[in-house]
Design an enzyme around this catalytic site. Sequence first.
Site, mmCIF file in Angstrom:
data_model
loop_
_atom_site.group_PDB
_atom_site.id
_atom_site.type_symbol
_atom_site.label_atom_id
_atom_site.label_comp_id
_atom_site.label_asym_id
_atom_site.label_seq_id
_atom_site.Cartn_x
_atom_site.Cartn_y
_atom_site.Cartn_z
ATOM 1 N N LYS A 1 19.495 18.891 -22.528
ATOM 2 C CA LYS A 1 20.904 18.729 -22.158
ATOM 3 C C LYS A 1 21.791 18.852 -23.393
ATOM 4 O O LYS A 1 21.345 18.578 -24.506
ATOM 5 C CB LYS A 1 21.116 17.330 -21.545
ATOM 6 N N ARG B 1 12.868 15.027 -9.100
ATOM 7 C CA ARG B 1 12.118 15.413 -7.901
ATOM 8 C C ARG B 1 10.610 15.482 -8.182
ATOM 9 O O ARG B 1 9.799 15.230 -7.295
ATOM 10 C CB ARG B 1 12.671 16.744 -7.369
HETATM 11 N N1 BES Z 1 19.530 13.017 -13.992
HETATM 12 C C1 BES Z 1 20.050 14.299 -13.755
HETATM 13 C C2 BES Z 1 21.184 14.305 -12.732
HETATM 14 C C3 BES Z 1 22.461 13.615 -13.124
HETATM 15 C C4 BES Z 1 23.459 14.309 -13.761
HETATM 16 C C5 BES Z 1 22.675 12.302 -12.785
HETATM 17 C C6 BES Z 1 24.640 13.692 -14.065
HETATM 18 C C7 BES Z 1 23.851 11.678 -13.104
HETATM 19 C C8 BES Z 1 24.850 12.379 -13.736
HETATM 20 C C9 BES Z 1 18.956 15.223 -13.255
HETATM 21 O O1 BES Z 1 17.687 14.962 -13.728
HETATM 22 C C10 BES Z 1 19.312 16.595 -13.692
HETATM 23 O O2 BES Z 1 19.315 16.843 -14.873
HETATM 24 N N2 BES Z 1 19.593 17.457 -12.741
HETATM 25 C C11 BES Z 1 19.982 18.792 -13.033
HETATM 26 C C12 BES Z 1 19.272 19.694 -12.065
HETATM 27 C C13 BES Z 1 19.394 21.151 -12.402
HETATM 28 C C14 BES Z 1 18.620 21.484 -13.660
HETATM 29 C C15 BES Z 1 18.870 21.950 -11.234
HETATM 30 C C16 BES Z 1 21.490 18.903 -12.840
HETATM 31 O O3 BES Z 1 22.015 18.281 -11.925
HETATM 32 O O4 BES Z 1 22.128 19.570 -13.656
HETATM 33 MN MN MN Z 2 17.291 15.949 -15.580
#
Ligand code: BES
Ligand code: MN
Length: 487
Positions: free
Chosen positions: A264, A338
Site C-alpha cells: 500500500k 478473503r
Molecule cells: N483492508 C483492506 C480494505 C480496507 C481499505 C479497509 C480501506 C478499510 C479501509 C483490504 O485488505 C484491501 O486492501 N482491499 C483492497 C482490495 C483490492 C486489492 C482488490 C482494496 O480495497 O483496495
Molecule cells: Mn489488504
Amino acid sequence: MQIRFSDSRPAGDYALVLPASGQGDDKLEGLGSDLDMVKAAMRRQRFEGKARQTASAWLGADNGRQLLVLGEGDGDAKAAEALGATVSAQLLTSGETHAVIDLSGTEFDADAAARLALGATLRSWRYDRYRTKLKDKQKVSLVSITIVGAADGAEDRWNNRYQPVAAGTALTRELVTEPANIIYPASFVERVQQHNQDTGLEISFLGQQEMEELGMGALLGVNQGSVREPRLLVMKWMGAGGSETPTVLIGKGVTFDTGGISIKPAAGMESMKWDMGGAGAVAGAMRALAGRKAKANVIGICGLVENMPDGNAQRPGDVVTSMSGQTIEVINTDAEGRLVLCDAITYAQKEFSPTRIIDLATLTGAMVISLGHEHAGIFSNDDDLAEDLIDAGKKTGDHLWRQPLGEAYDKLIDSPIADMKNVGPRPAGSITAAQFLQRFIEGETKWAHLDIAGMAWSDTAKTNYDKGATGFGVRILDAFVEDELEG
Ligand code: BES
Ligand code: MN
Ligand code: ZN
C-alpha cells in the site's frame, strides 16, 4: 464510568441532568425559584426537546449547581440511549466528577433507563494508556452517574442485559485501538482471554502447525511474510445446551495490513492497524453473550494474521490451495482478507456444521466508496437472515444496507490457471470479494457477510463514541442473537 441507580437524589456536589420534552415541560416546575431563569436559558439556547439537544444553566439553589436540560426525544429506548451518551460527551472532561440524571416523571420504561446507562457508558470509553503527558484539563473528570427515579427493573436490566454489551464493545474498541506492535495474532488471543476471566467463555486456538495439518494454505499464505505466528481463535458459548446446532460468527483479523508485496502507499497506512475490526467485533460480541449468559449456541472464530512484505512473503501470481481443496491464484496480495476468511469458513463448516455463518470484515476500500461511514454493506444468500440482521442494526444504531450477489459477478473471479483468482476488475470490488467468500459456503448453510470497512473506525465523534474505534458490529450480533436465537 460507575453507574448507580437510586430512588432519590444524593447529597453533595454533582451536575444535575433533567430530561425535558420542550421549553414548557411541567417536570421542570420543581426548580422553584430557578425556574424562570432556566426557561430563559432554554429559550436562548433554542431548546426544543429533541433527542441530543441540550440547554445548560447554573442553579442558584444548593450553593450553585450546574444544570443540563436534555431532550427527551421520542421517549423511547433509543432516545434514552442518546440522552445518556450526551451526558457523558458533555461532562466527561468538564471538571464535574458526578452527574445525577433524574428520570422522575419521564416516559422512559425500565429498558429505556438501562439503555440510558448503556449510552452513558459507551460514550465515556477512552483509551489513554499511551498518553503519559495529558494536562489535567484533558483528563476525565466524570467518574460516576446516578440515575434517579428509573422505572422498576431498570437496574437489573442494566446489570444483566446491557452492562455485558458495554464490556464487549469496550473489548472490541481496545483491540482495534491498540497498535500492531502490541496486538498481533498471539497477543490478540491473550487479550481476549484476559477480558473473559470470569465469563465462562470457552477459548482455544490453532497455531501454525495445526493449520498446516488442516491444509489452510490460503490463510497461511497471507501470514507467510510475517515473523509473527498466525492464530485461529475459537470462542465457544453453548448457552442453549448441546443439541441445538450453533451459529458461527467469523471475523477478519489482519492485525496489520501493509498490502504485502502489493504494498500500500505510505500515506494513511497506519490505519491498517484496525484491519482486525471484524475479529474485534466477533470477540466483543462473544464477550457480551457470555457475560449476559445468552441462551443460545454461538461460536466465534477469528482468523488472525499479519500481512507483510518479506523475502518469504507470497508473490502476485502464486497459486495456493485452500482448506476446501479449491485453488486460488493470488493476483494481488493486498486482497488478503478473503484469503483468511475462506479457510476460517471451511474450518467452521467442517468442525461445527453450523445452521448459519455471519462473517464481519474490513474487507474492501470499495465498500467505503459506496456507503461511506453511515452503513456497512450486507451480502447474504438468505433473505430472512439479511432482514433479521438489518433489523438488529436499526434497533441498535449500527446500520446495514443490503448489497447484491449474482452469477454475473461471480464469473469475474474465474482464473485461467486455478479455480479462482483473489481479485476481479476494479468495478464492483466489494461484490466480487463477497462472491469469493460465497464459493466456500457449502450446502444449505445460511450465510451473511458484513463488510464493515467504513464503520470500524471513525474520524469524527458520534453519539455513542468519540473519534477512533467504534465497536461496530457487537450490538448487531448481540441483538440478532437475542431476537432470533433466544427464547
Ligand atoms: N483492508 C483492506 C480494505 C480496507 C481499505 C479497509 C480501506 C478499510 C479501509 C483490504 O485488505 C484491501 O486492501 N482491499 C483492497 C482490495 C483490492 C486489492 C482488490 C482494496 O480495497 O483496495
Ligand atoms: Mn489488504
Ligand atoms: Zn485488509
